[in-house]
Design an enzyme around this catalytic site. Structure first.
Site, PDB file in Angstrom:
ATOM      1  N   CYS A  90       0.401   6.140 -22.337  1.00 31.59           N
ATOM      2  CA  CYS A  90      -0.487   7.291 -22.288  1.00 31.59           C
ATOM      3  C   CYS A  90      -1.120   7.458 -23.663  1.00 31.59           C
ATOM      4  CB  CYS A  90       0.275   8.547 -21.886  1.00 31.59           C
ATOM      5  SG  CYS A  90      -0.731  10.052 -21.843  1.00 31.59           S
ATOM      6  N   CYS A 253      -9.263  10.679 -22.601  1.00 31.71           N
ATOM      7  CA  CYS A 253      -8.283   9.767 -21.996  1.00 31.71           C
ATOM      8  C   CYS A 253      -8.188   8.451 -22.773  1.00 31.71           C
ATOM      9  CB  CYS A 253      -8.583   9.505 -20.528  1.00 31.71           C
ATOM     10  SG  CYS A 253      -7.271   8.593 -19.671  1.00 31.71           S
TER      11      CYS A 253
END
Length: 343
Positions: A90, A253
């Protein structure tokens, strides 16, 4: 009956939350972080759901748990937890984890200014800059990213036939660029994207099966990346990344930007050495870059970099109590209510 207590440091990376579990994480078996991830999923996924979902979290919640590294060349091991699952990697979570971990003294790199992270996806390095006692920015060198498939088609709920690519940047992304039935991010309400995306993702995973060529344990499209033209000065593109059940990433992101750059590089629209400034739905920015070219199995790939910032917002001691019928959390979506099981 038992009470399970976790000490957490909360923050956000360019708008998207990060909950760093600094104490209380379970001991895990496995000689790699990917093996430890599998052990966590088998025995302790109720901790993830309890800390990420309501009533202690929310649809956008994302976090991490720190562990001793399994590799001699790493400073710390990181397990990623969020509403969409226990991810291999992530990006925004790593930027937040490194920022808060350095500031709180939980991560002590052997080389000041560079943290080497043992993640389920592989080695990730994080170069960080300090302003006094605070981390001003973090620049990740991510795991290799690659375009897995191009010019695929599927019927999308509400929109009709769409064309998309699939790329990997630490997770698999369906990337949807502006086209006849989708004019781009900004042309469609975010609430509508939230309602369409889980149905589309389910269709994609029924129709296609994507697995990492070096480790089939990493498989499946977990994220949908809707793209469009930027609105902020200096940005090269804009996205809305859907994950979990009802979440649109408030940051640009990190793994999604890595996947996007791999797609653009494979299509000849980015070259090695180029930068790519990515804008989120709230206008925050990541600065990406194509550091180098490489290969993943038989596939051409890139070594992507991502730079962003994070802010610590507070600390909390969170208890999961066996007496609580919602100990492991719940989610409320347009299709119903899910109450997650405890241990």
């Amino acid at each position: 009956m038992a009470r399970h207590t976790f000490f957490c440091i909360d923050g956000h990376t360019c708008g998207n939350p990060v909950r760093l579990v600094a104490g209380g994480g379970p001991a895990l078996d496995g000689d790699t972080m990917l093996a430890r991830r599998a052990d966590f999923l088998a025995r302790y996924d109720w901790i993830r759901s309890g800390l990420m979902f309501e009533p202690r979290g929310h649809d956008m919640m994302s976090g991490s748990i720190l562990y001793p590294p399994t590799r001699d060349d790493c400073d710390i091991g990181v397990l990623y937890i969020e509403t969409s699952g226990c991810l291999p990697m992530c990006g925004h979570g790593t930027i937040g984890t490194v920022t808060m971990g350095i500031e709180e003294g939980l991560i002590r790199p052997a080389t000041p200014g560079t943290a080497r992270l043992d993640t389920p996806a592989g080695l990730v390095t994080a170069d960080y800059t300090m302003e006094g006692e605070h981390v001003a920015s973090v620049r990740l060198t991510n795991v290799p990213a690659f375009l897995a498939a191009r010019d695929l088609e599927i019927d999308c709920p509400e929109l009709g036939r769409i064309t998309f690519d699939v790329a990997y940047g630490g997770n698999f992304y369906a990337i949807i660029e502006p086209q006849e039935n989708f004019a781009g991010v900004g042309s469609i309400d975010v609430d509508r994207l939230v309602s369409i995306s889980p149905l589309l993702r389910a269709r994609l995973n029924e129709a296609f099966d994507f697995a990492h060529p070096l480790d089939p344990r990493i498989r499946g499209i977990t994220h949908v990346q809707w793209t469009g033209p930027p609105t902020q000065p200096g940005a090269d593109g804009r996205n809305a990344v859907f994950y979990g059940d009802r979440a649109i990433d408030r940051s640009p992101c990190g793994t999604g930007t890595s996947a996007r750059m791999a797609q653009l590089h494979a299509r000849g629209r980015l070259k090695t050495g180029d930068s790519f400034v990515h804008e989120s739905v709230i206008g925050s920015l990541f600065t990406g870059g194509v550091k180098d070219e490489t290969r993943v199995g038989d596939l051409p790939a890139i070594v992507p970099t991502i730079e962003g910032w994070a802010i610590r917002t507070g600390t909390s001691q969170i208890t999961l109590d066996d007496r609580d019928p919602y100990m492991a959390g719940f989610s409320v979506t347009g299709t119903g209510v899910t109450v997650y099981p405890g241990p």
